[in-house]
Design a protein around this motif. Sequence first.
Motif, PDB file in Angstrom:
ATOM      1  N   ILE A  83       0.867  -1.172   0.000  1.00 22.15           N
ATOM      2  CA  ILE A  83       0.000   0.000   0.000  1.00 22.15           C
ATOM      3  C   ILE A  83       0.903   1.221   0.000  1.00 22.15           C
ATOM      4  CG2 ILE A  83      -1.725   1.326   1.290  1.00 22.15           C
ATOM      5  CD1 ILE A  83      -2.747  -1.327   2.448  1.00 22.15           C
ATOM      6  N   LEU A  84       0.756   2.080  -1.006  1.00 25.59           N
ATOM      7  CA  LEU A  84       1.561   3.293  -1.091  1.00 25.59           C
ATOM      8  C   LEU A  84       0.781   4.446  -0.447  1.00 25.59           C
ATOM      9  CD1 LEU A  84       2.933   3.090  -4.748  1.00 25.59           C
ATOM     10  CD2 LEU A  84       3.665   1.861  -2.689  1.00 25.59           C
ATOM     11  N   VAL A  85       1.457   5.190   0.414  1.00 24.56           N
ATOM     12  CA  VAL A  85       0.817   6.296   1.125  1.00 24.56           C
ATOM     13  C   VAL A  85       1.608   7.564   0.852  1.00 24.56           C
ATOM     14  CG1 VAL A  85       0.030   7.162   3.362  1.00 24.56           C
ATOM     15  CG2 VAL A  85       0.055   4.691   2.927  1.00 24.56           C
ATOM     16  N   VAL A  86       0.983   8.506   0.142  1.00 21.62           N
ATOM     17  CA  VAL A  86       1.645   9.756  -0.230  1.00 21.62           C
ATOM     18  C   VAL A  86       0.702  10.914   0.098  1.00 21.62           C
ATOM     19  CG1 VAL A  86       2.834  11.043  -2.029  1.00 21.62           C
ATOM     20  CG2 VAL A  86       2.801   8.538  -2.118  1.00 21.62           C
ATOM     21  N   GLY A  89      -3.191  12.052   4.407  1.00 21.76           N
ATOM     22  CA  GLY A  89      -3.838  12.897   5.396  1.00 21.76           C
ATOM     23  C   GLY A  89      -4.649  12.147   6.432  1.00 21.76           C
ATOM     24  N   ARG A  90      -4.417  10.858   6.549  1.00 17.85           N
ATOM     25  CA  ARG A  90      -5.087  10.040   7.556  1.00 17.85           C
ATOM     26  C   ARG A  90      -4.051   9.163   8.257  1.00 17.85           C
ATOM     27  NH1 ARG A  90      -9.465  12.323   7.371  1.00 17.85           N
ATOM     28  NH2 ARG A  90     -11.385  11.634   6.370  1.00 17.85           N
ATOM     29  N   ILE A  91      -4.278   8.859   9.518  1.00 18.69           N
ATOM     30  CA  ILE A  91      -3.447   7.889  10.223  1.00 18.69           C
ATOM     31  C   ILE A  91      -3.830   6.494   9.748  1.00 18.69           C
ATOM     32  CG2 ILE A  91      -2.897   6.893  12.476  1.00 18.69           C
ATOM     33  CD1 ILE A  91      -3.382   9.670  13.685  1.00 18.69           C
ATOM     34  N   ILE A  92      -2.832   5.715   9.345  1.00 20.62           N
ATOM     35  CA  ILE A  92      -3.088   4.365   8.833  1.00 20.62           C
ATOM     36  C   ILE A  92      -3.263   3.404  10.010  1.00 20.62           C
ATOM     37  CG2 ILE A  92      -2.212   2.502   7.371  1.00 20.62           C
ATOM     38  CD1 ILE A  92      -2.880   5.119   5.886  1.00 20.62           C
ATOM     39  N   PRO A  93      -4.404   2.715  10.097  1.00 23.41           N
ATOM     40  CA  PRO A  93      -4.656   1.809  11.240  1.00 23.41           C
ATOM     41  C   PRO A  93      -3.801   0.543  11.175  1.00 23.41           C
ATOM     42  CG  PRO A  93      -6.443   1.673   9.647  1.00 23.41           C
ATOM     43  CD  PRO A  93      -5.549   2.776   9.171  1.00 23.41           C
ATOM     44  N   ASP A  94      -3.723  -0.122  12.308  1.00 20.15           N
ATOM     45  CA  ASP A  94      -2.869  -1.311  12.419  1.00 20.15           C
ATOM     46  C   ASP A  94      -3.234  -2.392  11.412  1.00 20.15           C
ATOM     47  OD1 ASP A  94      -1.467  -0.111  14.449  1.00 20.15           O
ATOM     48  OD2 ASP A  94      -2.515  -1.148  16.074  1.00 20.15           O
ATOM     49  N   TRP A  95      -4.526  -2.578  11.160  1.00 19.31           N
ATOM     50  CA  TRP A  95      -4.912  -3.662  10.245  1.00 19.31           C
ATOM     51  C   TRP A  95      -4.412  -3.395   8.825  1.00 19.31           C
ATOM     52  CZ3 TRP A  95      -7.762  -2.703   5.933  1.00 19.31           C
ATOM     53  CH2 TRP A  95      -8.579  -1.551   5.911  1.00 19.31           C
ATOM     54  N   MET A  96      -4.341  -2.119   8.432  1.00 17.85           N
ATOM     55  CA  MET A  96      -3.792  -1.787   7.110  1.00 17.85           C
ATOM     56  C   MET A  96      -2.280  -1.969   7.079  1.00 17.85           C
ATOM     57  SD  MET A  96      -5.821   1.541   5.571  1.00 17.85           S
ATOM     58  CE  MET A  96      -4.683   1.762   4.194  1.00 17.85           C
ATOM     59  N   LEU A  97      -1.616  -1.613   8.182  1.00 13.71           N
ATOM     60  CA  LEU A  97      -0.165  -1.769   8.251  1.00 13.71           C
ATOM     61  C   LEU A  97       0.245  -3.230   8.081  1.00 13.71           C
ATOM     62  CD1 LEU A  97       0.702   0.627  11.235  1.00 13.71           C
ATOM     63  CD2 LEU A  97       0.901   1.106   8.777  1.00 13.71           C
ATOM     64  N   ALA A  98      -0.600  -4.134   8.605  1.00  4.67           N
ATOM     65  CA  ALA A  98      -0.261  -5.561   8.604  1.00  4.67           C
ATOM     66  C   ALA A  98      -0.715  -6.294   7.333  1.00  4.67           C
ATOM     67  CB  ALA A  98      -0.891  -6.237   9.824  1.00  4.67           C
ATOM     68  N   LEU A  99      -1.489  -5.638   6.492  1.00  2.00           N
ATOM     69  CA  LEU A  99      -2.116  -6.347   5.366  1.00  2.00           C
ATOM     70  C   LEU A  99      -1.154  -6.744   4.245  1.00  2.00           C
ATOM     71  CD1 LEU A  99      -4.703  -7.406   4.031  1.00  2.00           C
ATOM     72  CD2 LEU A  99      -5.104  -5.095   3.137  1.00  2.00           C
ATOM     73  N   PRO A 100      -0.380  -5.841   3.652  1.00  2.00           N
ATOM     74  CA  PRO A 100       0.434  -6.230   2.488  1.00  2.00           C
ATOM     75  C   PRO A 100       1.759  -6.882   2.895  1.00  2.00           C
ATOM     76  CG  PRO A 100       0.124  -3.814   2.618  1.00  2.00           C
ATOM     77  CD  PRO A 100      -0.266  -4.400   3.936  1.00  2.00           C
ATOM     78  N   PHE A 102       4.702  -6.397   1.610  1.00  2.00           N
ATOM     79  CA  PHE A 102       5.781  -5.406   1.654  1.00  2.00           C
ATOM     80  C   PHE A 102       5.446  -4.211   2.536  1.00  2.00           C
ATOM     81  CE2 PHE A 102       6.833  -7.363  -2.586  1.00  2.00           C
ATOM     82  CZ  PHE A 102       8.020  -7.950  -2.168  1.00  2.00           C
ATOM     83  N   GLY A 103       4.306  -4.255   3.192  1.00  3.46           N
ATOM     84  CA  GLY A 103       3.940  -3.194   4.116  1.00  3.46           C
ATOM     85  C   GLY A 103       3.345  -1.981   3.432  1.00  3.46           C
ATOM     86  N   ASN A 104       3.187  -0.925   4.217  1.00  2.00           N
ATOM     87  CA  ASN A 104       2.715   0.363   3.720  1.00  2.00           C
ATOM     88  C   ASN A 104       3.927   1.246   3.488  1.00  2.00           C
ATOM     89  OD1 ASN A 104      -0.610   1.005   4.567  1.00  2.00           O
ATOM     90  ND2 ASN A 104       0.372  -0.924   5.128  1.00  2.00           N
ATOM     91  N   ILE A 105       4.149   1.625   2.251  1.00  2.00           N
ATOM     92  CA  ILE A 105       5.336   2.410   1.883  1.00  2.00           C
ATOM     93  C   ILE A 105       4.945   3.869   1.739  1.00  2.00           C
ATOM     94  CG2 ILE A 105       7.239   2.668   0.267  1.00  2.00           C
ATOM     95  CD1 ILE A 105       6.725  -0.254  -0.580  1.00  2.00           C
ATOM     96  N   ASN A 106       5.570   4.691   2.537  1.00  2.00           N
ATOM     97  CA  ASN A 106       5.246   6.113   2.577  1.00  2.00           C
ATOM     98  C   ASN A 106       6.334   6.934   1.899  1.00  2.00           C
ATOM     99  OD1 ASN A 106       5.636   8.704   4.935  1.00  2.00           O
ATOM    100  ND2 ASN A 106       3.912   8.596   3.550  1.00  2.00           N
ATOM    101  N   LEU A 107       5.918   7.955   1.155  1.00  2.00           N
ATOM    102  CA  LEU A 107       6.844   8.956   0.627  1.00  2.00           C
ATOM    103  C   LEU A 107       6.730  10.179   1.515  1.00  2.00           C
ATOM    104  CD1 LEU A 107       8.786   9.950  -1.605  1.00  2.00           C
ATOM    105  CD2 LEU A 107       6.771  10.874  -2.769  1.00  2.00           C
ATOM    106  N   THR A 136      11.625   7.418   1.252  1.00  2.00           N
ATOM    107  CA  THR A 136      10.620   6.358   1.302  1.00  2.00           C
ATOM    108  C   THR A 136      10.878   5.542   2.553  1.00  2.00           C
ATOM    109  OG1 THR A 136      12.006   4.984  -0.167  1.00  2.00           O
ATOM    110  CG2 THR A 136      10.180   6.209  -1.168  1.00  2.00           C
ATOM    111  N   MET A 137       9.791   5.145   3.198  1.00  2.00           N
ATOM    112  CA  MET A 137       9.905   4.438   4.478  1.00  2.00           C
ATOM    113  C   MET A 137       8.738   3.471   4.628  1.00  2.00           C
ATOM    114  SD  MET A 137       8.454   7.348   7.119  1.00  2.00           S
ATOM    115  CE  MET A 137       8.146   6.122   8.376  1.00  2.00           C
ATOM    116  N   VAL A 138       8.931   2.507   5.515  1.00  2.00           N
ATOM    117  CA  VAL A 138       7.859   1.572   5.851  1.00  2.00           C
ATOM    118  C   VAL A 138       7.100   2.143   7.048  1.00  2.00           C
ATOM    119  CG1 VAL A 138       7.272  -0.771   6.551  1.00  2.00           C
ATOM    120  CG2 VAL A 138       9.211  -0.386   5.023  1.00  2.00           C
ATOM    121  N   LEU A 139       5.822   2.363   6.869  1.00  2.00           N
ATOM    122  CA  LEU A 139       5.028   2.938   7.948  1.00  2.00           C
ATOM    123  C   LEU A 139       4.873   1.958   9.106  1.00  2.00           C
ATOM    124  CD1 LEU A 139       2.086   4.802   6.167  1.00  2.00           C
ATOM    125  CD2 LEU A 139       3.995   5.812   7.422  1.00  2.00           C
ATOM    126  N   GLU A 140       4.892   2.515  10.307  1.00  2.00           N
ATOM    127  CA  GLU A 140       4.550   1.780  11.512  1.00  2.00           C
ATOM    128  C   GLU A 140       3.651   2.672  12.348  1.00  2.00           C
ATOM    129  OE1 GLU A 140       8.398   0.935  13.193  1.00  2.00           O
ATOM    130  OE2 GLU A 140       8.439   2.836  14.278  1.00  2.00           O
TER     131      GLU A 140
END
Length: 310
Positions: A83-86, A89-100, A102-107, A136-140
Motif C-alpha cells: 500500500i503506497l501512502v503519499v 492525510g489520515r493515520i493508517i490503522p494497524d490492520w492496514m499496516l499488517a495487510l500487504p 511489503f507493508g505500507n510504503i510512505n513517501l 521512502t519508508m515503511v510505515l509503523e
Amino acid sequence: MKLVFCGTPEFAVPTLEAVVAAGHEVALVVAQPDRAAGRGMEIRVPPVKLAAEKLGIPIVQPEKIKNNIDFRATLEAIQPDAILVVAYGRIIPDWMLALPRFGNINLHGSLLPKYRGAAPIQWAVANGETHTGVTTMVLEAGLDTGPMLLAQVVPIGVEETAEDVFEGLSSVGAELMVKTLAGFEEGTLWPVAQDHSQATLAPILTREDGLVDFSRTAKHIYDRWRGFQPWPGAFTSLRGKKLILAKVCPGADHEGEPGTLLLRDGSLVAVCGEGTGLVLEEVQMEGKKRMAAAEFMRGYQVKSGERVGI
C-alpha cells in the motif's frame, strides 16, 4: 506489483502516475472525500481523484478508515503486495499496516529523521535549510518513525518558497518510489532503522505561525515568509488593522526599534531584530486589494517612524 494507492493533494499525483507508467497494477486509489472550501464553500475534488479517473483506476473516498468494515473487506479482497501512502492525510490503522507483504510504503517530504510530521516541507524552508529531500519508508504505528528505504537530497534555492519546493520534491519523490518498488521486487532493498535521537518535528501549521515577530532578524522573517506560502503567509498589524506582507525580501541594515517603518529611496522598509531591514515589496491591508509598496505608501500616506505589530 499489485498496489493500493492512498493520496489526496497535488503532491501525490506524480507518484501515482509514475508507478502506473512503470507497469505496476494500481487496483484501487484511496483519497479523502470531496470537501467544501474557500469563501464560496465550493466543492473541491482531490487532485489524486482526478488523476485516478483519467487513468481509469477505481476510487474510494471513505470518511473514516480505522473501523470501516466495508473498506477493510475491499482491501483484503485485493490482497495488495504493498500500500503506497503519499500525503493521504489520515493515520493508517494497524490492520492496514499488517495487510500487504511489503507493508505500507510512505513517501515523506524530508530527509528523515528530520522534520517528522504534517508540514516537513514548510518547516524546512521556514527554518532556512539549504537542502531537504524525500524519503521512502515503511510505515509503523509511530509518527514517521518507521524504517527508511531510500532517500534523495534536493537543494533549496535562497528565493524558493514552500510552493516551489513542493513542486520539485513531488517529481523527485515519484522517481524514488519507483526505485523503491524495483528494489523490493529485485530483493536488493532492506529497511534501515532511523536514528531517533536526531529526530525533529514539523507540526501542522496554524494561522498564528504567520504572525510576524519583528524582534527576529530580517532573514529569519523572510525564511518564514517563504516557508508559509501560500498559507498562513505572513501578516502583522498597522493602525489597528491586519496587514498582509504579500511579498518581502531582506534589505540593508537600519537602526531603530523593531517594527518601525522607514521610507528609504522609494522603498518601504521594516526594521527587524539586530538592526536588520526587511523590504516590504507588496502588501495588502485588511479588506483591500494587494498593492505594490509605492502605491500603498501614496494611498495610505505612510510616514517614516510609524510602527507595525502594535
